[in-house]
Design a protein around this motif. Structure first.
Motif, PDB file in Angstrom:
ATOM      1  N   ASN A   5       0.833  -1.268   0.041  1.00 27.66           N
ATOM      2  CA  ASN A   5      -0.137   0.040  -0.005  1.00 27.66           C
ATOM      3  C   ASN A   5       0.849   1.305  -0.159  1.00 27.66           C
ATOM      4  OD1 ASN A   5       0.761  -0.316   2.867  1.00 27.66           O
ATOM      5  ND2 ASN A   5      -0.662   1.090   3.073  1.00 27.66           N
ATOM      6  N   VAL A   6       0.133   2.272  -0.509  1.00 24.85           N
ATOM      7  CA  VAL A   6       0.988   3.783  -0.571  1.00 24.85           C
ATOM      8  C   VAL A   6       0.436   4.428   0.988  1.00 24.85           C
ATOM      9  CG1 VAL A   6       0.871   5.796  -1.466  1.00 24.85           C
ATOM     10  CG2 VAL A   6       0.855   3.988  -2.827  1.00 24.85           C
ATOM     11  N   PRO A   7       1.226   4.647   1.987  1.00 24.71           N
ATOM     12  CA  PRO A   7       0.774   4.996   3.083  1.00 24.71           C
ATOM     13  C   PRO A   7       0.243   6.746   3.099  1.00 24.71           C
ATOM     14  CG  PRO A   7       2.914   4.523   3.406  1.00 24.71           C
ATOM     15  CD  PRO A   7       2.632   4.284   1.956  1.00 24.71           C
ATOM     16  N   HIS A 162       9.757   0.449  -7.208  1.00 21.17           N
ATOM     17  CA  HIS A 162       8.811   0.216  -8.071  1.00 21.17           C
ATOM     18  C   HIS A 162       8.696  -1.098  -8.403  1.00 21.17           C
ATOM     19  CE1 HIS A 162       5.577   0.455 -10.966  1.00 21.17           C
ATOM     20  NE2 HIS A 162       5.124   0.975 -10.198  1.00 21.17           N
ATOM     21  N   ASN A 163       9.668  -1.648  -9.159  1.00 21.49           N
ATOM     22  CA  ASN A 163       9.424  -2.945  -9.656  1.00 21.49           C
ATOM     23  C   ASN A 163       9.180  -4.117  -8.632  1.00 21.49           C
ATOM     24  OD1 ASN A 163      10.381  -1.886 -11.978  1.00 21.49           O
ATOM     25  ND2 ASN A 163      12.356  -2.688 -12.157  1.00 21.49           N
ATOM     26  N   VAL A 164       9.415  -4.070  -7.429  1.00 17.73           N
ATOM     27  CA  VAL A 164       9.142  -4.910  -6.380  1.00 17.73           C
ATOM     28  C   VAL A 164       7.869  -4.647  -5.724  1.00 17.73           C
ATOM     29  CG1 VAL A 164       9.768  -5.678  -3.967  1.00 17.73           C
ATOM     30  CG2 VAL A 164      11.596  -5.338  -5.672  1.00 17.73           C
ATOM     31  N   THR A 165       7.313  -3.238  -5.644  1.00 23.35           N
ATOM     32  CA  THR A 165       6.273  -3.073  -4.973  1.00 23.35           C
ATOM     33  C   THR A 165       4.992  -2.837  -5.771  1.00 23.35           C
ATOM     34  OG1 THR A 165       6.369  -0.619  -4.818  1.00 23.35           O
ATOM     35  CG2 THR A 165       7.473  -1.899  -3.116  1.00 23.35           C
ATOM     36  N   GLU A 166       5.221  -2.371  -7.053  1.00 25.12           N
ATOM     37  CA  GLU A 166       4.073  -2.076  -8.040  1.00 25.12           C
ATOM     38  C   GLU A 166       3.348  -0.930  -7.417  1.00 25.12           C
ATOM     39  OE1 GLU A 166       2.763  -6.000  -8.976  1.00 25.12           O
ATOM     40  OE2 GLU A 166       4.157  -6.014 -10.649  1.00 25.12           O
ATOM     41  N   VAL A 167       3.582   0.067  -6.749  1.00 24.56           N
ATOM     42  CA  VAL A 167       2.748   1.021  -6.189  1.00 24.56           C
ATOM     43  C   VAL A 167       2.025   1.748  -7.367  1.00 24.56           C
ATOM     44  CG1 VAL A 167       3.790   1.305  -3.832  1.00 24.56           C
ATOM     45  CG2 VAL A 167       4.595   2.977  -5.888  1.00 24.56           C
ATOM     46  N   PRO A 168       1.188   2.321  -7.319  1.00 21.41           N
ATOM     47  CA  PRO A 168       0.361   2.835  -8.585  1.00 21.41           C
ATOM     48  C   PRO A 168       1.052   4.027  -8.857  1.00 21.41           C
ATOM     49  CG  PRO A 168      -1.193   2.324  -6.678  1.00 21.41           C
ATOM     50  CD  PRO A 168       0.049   2.172  -6.239  1.00 21.41           C
ATOM     51  N   ILE A 169       0.959   4.294 -10.312  1.00 16.24           N
ATOM     52  CA  ILE A 169       1.848   5.237 -11.039  1.00 16.24           C
ATOM     53  C   ILE A 169       0.938   6.497 -10.836  1.00 16.24           C
ATOM     54  CG2 ILE A 169       2.809   6.000 -13.124  1.00 16.24           C
ATOM     55  CD1 ILE A 169       3.162   3.050 -13.708  1.00 16.24           C
ATOM     56  N   ASP A 170       1.263   7.490 -10.408  1.00 14.21           N
ATOM     57  CA  ASP A 170       0.713   8.664 -10.137  1.00 14.21           C
ATOM     58  C   ASP A 170       0.970   9.976 -11.109  1.00 14.21           C
ATOM     59  OD1 ASP A 170       2.826   9.031  -8.668  1.00 14.21           O
ATOM     60  OD2 ASP A 170       1.782   9.577  -6.921  1.00 14.21           O
ATOM     61  N   PHE A 171       1.542   9.520 -12.255  1.00 11.61           N
ATOM     62  CA  PHE A 171       1.979  10.525 -13.274  1.00 11.61           C
ATOM     63  C   PHE A 171       1.333   9.777 -14.778  1.00 11.61           C
ATOM     64  CE2 PHE A 171       5.314  10.876 -10.230  1.00 11.61           C
ATOM     65  CZ  PHE A 171       5.547  12.365 -10.367  1.00 11.61           C
ATOM     66  N   PRO A 172       1.178  10.992 -15.546  1.00  9.91           N
ATOM     67  CA  PRO A 172       0.554  10.172 -16.915  1.00  9.91           C
ATOM     68  C   PRO A 172       1.659   9.175 -17.312  1.00  9.91           C
ATOM     69  CG  PRO A 172       0.889  12.781 -16.817  1.00  9.91           C
ATOM     70  CD  PRO A 172       1.455  12.238 -15.640  1.00  9.91           C
ATOM     71  N   ILE A 173       1.050   8.047 -17.956  1.00  4.57           N
ATOM     72  CA  ILE A 173       1.655   6.913 -18.308  1.00  4.57           C
ATOM     73  C   ILE A 173       2.705   7.038 -19.574  1.00  4.57           C
ATOM     74  CG2 ILE A 173       1.574   4.534 -18.790  1.00  4.57           C
ATOM     75  CD1 ILE A 173       0.586   4.988 -15.979  1.00  4.57           C
ATOM     76  N   ALA A 174       3.964   6.775 -19.290  1.00 10.42           N
ATOM     77  CA  ALA A 174       4.805   6.896 -20.529  1.00 10.42           C
ATOM     78  C   ALA A 174       4.362   5.971 -21.504  1.00 10.42           C
ATOM     79  CB  ALA A 174       6.018   6.737 -20.018  1.00 10.42           C
TER      80      ALA A 174
END
Length: 177
Positions: A5-7, A162-174
């Motif tokens: 999770n993203v705290p 990020h590669n381990v946790t896969e937290v959501p991307i909060d920027f426009p997706i590249a």
């Protein structure tokens, strides 16, 4: 998909809350990758200190490294974040795509930086004398080489997180390459 999770601000230590507040003031939000670091009482502060340290590389050069290494490391979060910050630093969409590929056809010095960054990251630093010679021939110094290696280390931390946790991307997706 990870369940890492993203705290929220309320879920992190007091020191991390202060960092969140500073990020809100400076960036306008707390990027999820930084929030994820706040699961540790110390990692976010350590990372921010490392990230903000003085370097011989300017912001554009750091973005070259961030884009080239994030693509090599397959980090969708950092590809997306640094596409946005790359644009803020004056790169066009086409230039950003080239940098992610480890090239810069529009500028020979930038091209050497992108190639060297990817080569160092891909080979664990085993780049050989020819690559070093090309780097120095392009006008880069020993100080720049050391700072390049540090910059690779900094972006690799967030790439791996990020590669381990896969937290959501909060920027426009590249875009995919």
């Amino acid at each position: 998909m990870s369940n890492f999770n993203v705290p929220t601000r309320e879920e992190v230590s007091e020191n991390n809350q202060a960092i969140f507040d500073n990020l809100e003031k400076g960036v306008g939000f707390v990027p999820n990758i930084y929030a994820a670091m706040a699961h540790s009482k110390n990692a976010l502060a350590s990372y921010m200190q490392f990230l903000g340290a003085a370097t011989s590389l300017n912001n554009k050069q750091k973005e070259v490294v961030n884009l080239a290494v994030s693509e090599l490391n397959g980090c969708k979060y950092c590809q997306s974040a640094h596409t946005a910050t790359g644009k803020m630093n004056g790169f066009t969409d086409d230039q950003i795509i080239e940098l992610r590929k480890g090239v810069a056809s529009w500028d020979s010095k930038t091209n050497v930086l992108a190639q060297t960054a990817q080569r160092i990251a891909a080979t664990n630093g085993q780049i050989g004398a020819d690559s070093l010679s090309d780097f120095h021939a392009a006008g880069y110094t020993k100080e720049n080489l050391v700072d390049l290696i540090v910059a690779i280390g900094i972006i690799t931390v967030t790439n791996l997180l990020h590669n381990v946790t896969e937290v959501p991307i909060d920027f426009p997706i590249a875009v995919e390459l």
